[in-house]
Design an enzyme around this catalytic site. Structure first.
Site, mmCIF file in Angstrom:
data_model
loop_
_atom_site.group_PDB
_atom_site.id
_atom_site.type_symbol
_atom_site.label_atom_id
_atom_site.label_comp_id
_atom_site.label_asym_id
_atom_site.label_seq_id
_atom_site.Cartn_x
_atom_site.Cartn_y
_atom_site.Cartn_z
ATOM 1 N N ASP A 75 0.811 -1.225 0.000
ATOM 2 C CA ASP A 75 0.000 0.000 0.000
ATOM 3 C C ASP A 75 0.843 1.273 0.000
ATOM 4 O O ASP A 75 2.016 1.267 0.381
ATOM 5 C CB ASP A 75 -0.882 0.046 1.255
ATOM 6 C CG ASP A 75 -2.019 -0.942 1.225
ATOM 7 O OD1 ASP A 75 -2.018 -1.825 0.347
ATOM 8 O OD2 ASP A 75 -2.901 -0.836 2.089
ATOM 9 N N HIS A 220 3.591 -2.211 3.234
ATOM 10 C CA HIS A 220 3.669 -0.851 2.687
ATOM 11 C C HIS A 220 5.023 -0.662 2.005
ATOM 12 O O HIS A 220 6.060 -0.712 2.682
ATOM 13 C CB HIS A 220 3.502 0.188 3.796
ATOM 14 C CG HIS A 220 2.180 0.118 4.489
ATOM 15 N ND1 HIS A 220 1.913 -0.813 5.468
ATOM 16 C CD2 HIS A 220 1.053 0.855 4.335
ATOM 17 C CE1 HIS A 220 0.669 -0.643 5.893
ATOM 18 N NE2 HIS A 220 0.123 0.357 5.221
#
Length: 264
Positions: A75, A220
Site C-alpha cells: 500500500d 507498505h
C-alpha cells in the site's frame, strides 16, 4: 473552508489499519494535480497497448483451493523504495498487488514506477487519491477520491483497475455502494504486519510468515524496512511451500465489485 488532503511528506506516516477519524463537517475538496504528457519509448508503448487488452494482467492459472496460496499486497506507493522492491520480485518471479495513492502516482514523474508495476505483470489497485477515511466523507468526495486515482492510473498505463483498498480499512455501506458503481472490489487483509509501526525488517518478515493458506498480507512499499524484509519473507514462506499470487489470482477470478474480501 478546510481542505482535507494529506501532504506527500506525511504519507509515510499513514498506516492502513482501522483508526478512529473525526467526522468531517466542512466541504471536502480534492486538489487537482496537473499531468504532463510523458514521452513513451517503443517498448513502453508496446507494453501499454498490451495492457489495454481485456483481462490485464493476464492471470496465471493457479488452483488456490488445492495449493497453499498467499497474496502479498503493498500500500501507499509508489515511493522511493518501490523500484527496488520490483527488482526483488522480478528476480524471484513473484507477482503481488499494489494499492496506489493518486497523489503518489502524480508525484512519480512520467509515471515510470506505476507503468513498471503494470509492465511487470503485477495487479494494481485503487487506494484513493489522498488517503482519507472514506467512511467519514460525503458521497461526492468518496467518488472523487476514487475517480481521480482511477483516471491518472488509466491515463498513464491504460489499465482500468478492478480492486481497491479503503484507507485504514474504513468502509461502510455507502463506500461499498460507490465501489460497486465504480466496478471495484474492496480488498482488506487477514495478516497485518504492522510494518508502518514497527520498522524492523526481521519483525515484519516474521509476522508475514505467519500467513495461512488463502491469506492476504498487508505491507507498505513506502517503508525501507519493509522492502528490506521481502527476501527473508519470501524465503520463509517459500520453505513452507507457499505459492505467491495476486489478489485476483487468489480467488481465481476478478473479485466482485463492492464486495469486501479479507482472505480466500
Amino acid at each position: 473552508m478546510r481542505v482535507w488532503a494529506l501532504p506527500l511528506a506525511l504519507l509515510a506516516l499513514v498506516s492502513c489499519v482501522t483508526l478512529s477519524v473525526p467526522r468531517l463537517q466542512e466541504q471536502y475538496v480534492v486538489p487537482v494535480v496537473p499531468l504532463t504528457r510523458a514521452v513513451v519509448d517503443p517498448d513502453s508503448l508496446a507494453k501499454r497497448l498490451i495492457s489495454m487488452q481485456a483481462g490485464w494482467p493476464r492471470s496465471r492459472r493457479f488452483d488456490c483451493a488445492r495449493l497453499k496460496c498467499v497474496a502479498l499486497t503493498f500500500d501507499d506507493g509508489p515511493g522511493e523504495h518501490t523500484g527496488r522492491l520490483l527488482d526483488m520480485l522480478s528476480t524471484r518471479d513473484v507477482k503481488a498487488t499494489f494499492f496506489v495513492i493518486g497523489q503518489m502516482v502524480a508525484a512519480d514523474k512520467g509515471g515510470h514506477t506505476v507503468r513498471r508495476i503494470v509492465g511487470d505483470g503485477h495487479e494494481i489497485g485503487n487506494h484513493s487519491w489522498s488517503h482519507p477515511a472514506l467512511s467519514e466523507l460525503p458521497h461526492e468526495a468518496v467518488k472523487r477520491e476514487l475517480k481521480y486515482t482511477e483516471d491518472i492510473v488509466q491515463r498513464l498505463t491504460g489499465v482500468r483497475m478492478r480492486v481497491m483498498r479503503p484507507p485504514y480499512g474504513a468502509t461502510d455501506e455507502a463506500v461499498a455502494a460507490e465501489t460497486r458503481r465504480e466496478g471495484l472490489a474492496q480488498i482488506l487483509w487477514s495478516v497485518d504486519t504492522l510494518d508502518w509501526r514497527d520498522r524492523k525488517s526481521a519483525t515484519v518478515a516474521k509476522r508475514a510468515s505467519q500467513a495461512k493458506p488463502g491469506s492476504i498480507v498487508l505491507l507498505h512499499d513506502i517503508h525501507r524496512t519493509t522492502v528490506d524484509a521481502v527476501p527473508e519473507m519470501l524465503d520463509r514462506l517459500g520453505r513452507k511451500g507457499y505459492t505467491f499470487v495476486t489478489v485476483s489470482e487468489l480467488y481465481g477470478r476478478t473479485p466482485a465489485p463492492g464486495r469486501k474480501y479479507t482472505e480466500r
